[in-house]
Design an enzyme around this catalytic site. Structure first.
Site, PDB file in Angstrom:
ATOM      1  N   ASP A  63       0.821  -1.196   0.000  1.00 35.55           N
ATOM      2  CA  ASP A  63       0.000   0.000   0.000  1.00 35.55           C
ATOM      3  C   ASP A  63       0.862   1.256   0.000  1.00 35.55           C
ATOM      4  O   ASP A  63       2.077   1.207   0.222  1.00 35.55           O
ATOM      5  CB  ASP A  63      -0.901   0.015   1.239  1.00 35.55           C
ATOM      6  N   TYR A 124       7.017  -9.846   6.749  1.00 40.50           N
ATOM      7  CA  TYR A 124       7.013  -8.408   6.994  1.00 40.50           C
ATOM      8  C   TYR A 124       7.584  -8.112   8.377  1.00 40.50           C
ATOM      9  O   TYR A 124       7.570  -8.968   9.276  1.00 40.50           O
ATOM     10  CB  TYR A 124       5.589  -7.856   6.953  1.00 40.50           C
TER      11      TYR A 124
END
Length: 285
Positions: A63, A124
């Site tokens: 994003d 992540y």
């Protein structure tokens, strides 16, 4: 669906990283907004002197504002173009790309490779500081400041209820026709020597906003606003909970993407396209 490359083309793997602050995410968007995909595709077109834009497929779309250290993409290029430019492509991309995006490796991909569907996990990291003085100015673009003291042990205890294969609908922004079933392999917090809390979040795949929602739930537990069992109860409810805060994107970095050995790439790609349901469920999720 086959991952066979069209005749006359060769599939090329790109390993890359970027600082996400000034990008409107990975994927190309209308209206001229700056994206990572758009930047790299334009650079490829320029350095290969092509009239056509060759589209990238990425392991995980990030994003707006999210960073990547170990992103992977692929592109199918004409055989003649690849043969002409392969030896100098990396250096020419370095000269063309902006300083906030780098391609580190360009190589012919093995048979059956698909950057998105062949991946077996993505890892992540999310970084937070609870230092009452705030964030080190040199780290402000990569670390979230949480203005409450955080109990790391409570956050790790809460995380145990989320590990495994579940429907993460409560922690995802729903997309039409997409499943929210994922296998969360690792959700662990560690406090670094500099005091920064770092979450490692690893799964076979992630749905939209999943990592930032999980982190938001963990922070509410860590600062005492919610009990340790709350994130697990939210998961079990199976619906989006307005109390789950989606934390800001700048603390999040895609660190690494994992793939199976070459002989298993095609099989993994086929498997990943199958829409999943949980054991005992009826119909589509």
């Amino acid at each position: 669906m086959s991952d066979d490359v069209q005749d006359g083309f060769v599939r090329v793997r790109l390993d890359l990283s970027y600082e996400g602050r000034d990008f409107s995410g990975w994927a190309k968007q209308p209206g001229g907004r700056r994206t990572v995909q758009g930047e790299i595709e334009a650079a490829l077109r320029t350095v290969t002197r092509s009239t056509e834009t060759y589209e990238l497929t990425v392991a995980g779309r990030t994003d707006s504002g999210v960073h990547a250290r170990g992103q992977v993409a692929h592109v199918d290029l004409p055989v003649e173009l690849w043969a002409e430019h392969r030896d100098k492509l990396l250096r020419r991309l370095a000269g063309r790309l902006s300083h906030d995006v780098r391609v580190w490796k360009v190589e012919e991909a093995p048979s059956g490779f698909n950057a998105r569907f062949s991946a077996i996990w993505r890892r992540y990291a999310y970084r937070v500081t609870d230092n009452p003085g705030g964030v080190d100015p040199l780290l402000r673009g990569h670390v979230l400041w949480h203005d409450w003291a955080l109990d790391m042990d409570a956050m790790n205890e809460a995380a145990t209820a989320l590990i495994g294969e579940h429907d993460f609908a409560a922690y995802c922004k729903k997309r039409e026709g997409a499943t929210t079933i994922r296998t969360l392999q690792v959700l662990r917090w560690e406090r670094r020597d500099d005091g920064i809390l770092e979450a490692t979040v690893k799964a076979d795949a992630f749905c939209h906003n999943m990592v930032r929602s999980l982190v938001g739930a963990m922070l509410f537990v860590g600062d005492g606003h919610r009990p340790v069992d709350w994130p697990g109860k939210v998961l079990a409810a199976g619906v989006r909970d307005s109390a789950v805060h989606v934390v800001r994107p700048h603390g999040l970095t895609l660190e690494e993407v994992g793939y199976p050995e070459d002989a298993l790439l095609a099989a993994r790609s086929k498997e990943a396209r199958n829409k999943r349901s949980l054991p005992g469920s009826v119909g589509c999720c």
